[in-house]
Design a protein around this motif. Structure first.
Motif: not given
Length: 201
Positions: A89-97, A99-106, A123-129
């Motif tokens: 599992e990884s998390f990057d709060s600075l990533v630009c979400e 084109g399907g790119v997510s901050a949380w990835n498992k 698996y993906k999860a988005y930081y900004e909602k």
């Protein structure tokens, strides 16, 4: 006479030492990139590259991606991390979400007896909602949903990986190696748009 002979031997010895201490030149490598038509019954050379070691020194034509081809969905660093800790599992709060790119990835990866990946679930999860009023906020924890499933298959001199989203094939990467383990050919197809053959000479 003995003095002259000794002097010549000394000069030859110095020359040999100088040559042996020089850094070894890397052998250059040529790469030809072909693009297939939609029917896949013909292809056109769109670019050639020459590398010296890992450095690109010359290119004709246009190919916008780095080589060797890397998947948008999984790479060797993720696979290596999952060998140590699975799921990874990884998390990057600075990533630009976008084109399907997510901050949380498992990644939940199944390996065979040789520690090669067989199947990977991304698996993906988005930081900004956004709330009901359309106001942005940041999630405190991930609410994962399956993004892609990646299937790996192996043959004598290489392997193939295929990524699926919503049961639709979206990317295929196939790599062939020679008996020395050197990459000699890649095939990359994605999104019904990219369809390339890369040959390493």
């Amino acid at each position: 006479m003995n003095y002259i002979l000794a002097h010549i031997i000394l000069l030859v010895s110095v020359a040999i030492t100088f040559i042996s201490n020089q850094p070894q030149a890397h052998e250059d490598k040529r790469v030809t990139i072909y693009k297939y038509n939609k029917q896949e019954n013909d292809s056109t050379i769109i670019a050639t590259r020459i590398y010296m070691g890992d450095s690109l020194i010359s290119e004709t034509g246009q190919f916008y991606w780095s080589l060797p081809i890397r998947s948008d969905f999984i790479d060797e660093s993720i696979i290596a991390a999952a060998l140590r800790q699975n799921p990874y599992e990884s998390f990057d709060s600075l990533v630009c979400e976008v084109g399907g790119v997510s901050a949380w990835n498992k990644y939940d990866i199944t390996f065979d007896k040789q520690n090669r990946p067989v199947a990977a679930y991304h698996y993906k999860a988005y930081y900004e909602k956004y709330d009901e009023q359309g106001e942005a906020y940041y999630a405190e924890s991930p609410d994962y949903a399956l993004g892609e499933k990646i299937i790996f298959s192996y043959f004598k001199n290489g392997y193939k990986q295929q990524a699926y989203a919503n049961d639709k094939l979206i990317e295929t990467i196939e790599k062939d190696y020679n008996k020395n383990g050197e990459l000699v050919k890649e095939r990359w197809k994605a999104y019904d748009e990219y369809n390339y053959l890369i040959v390493y000479h």
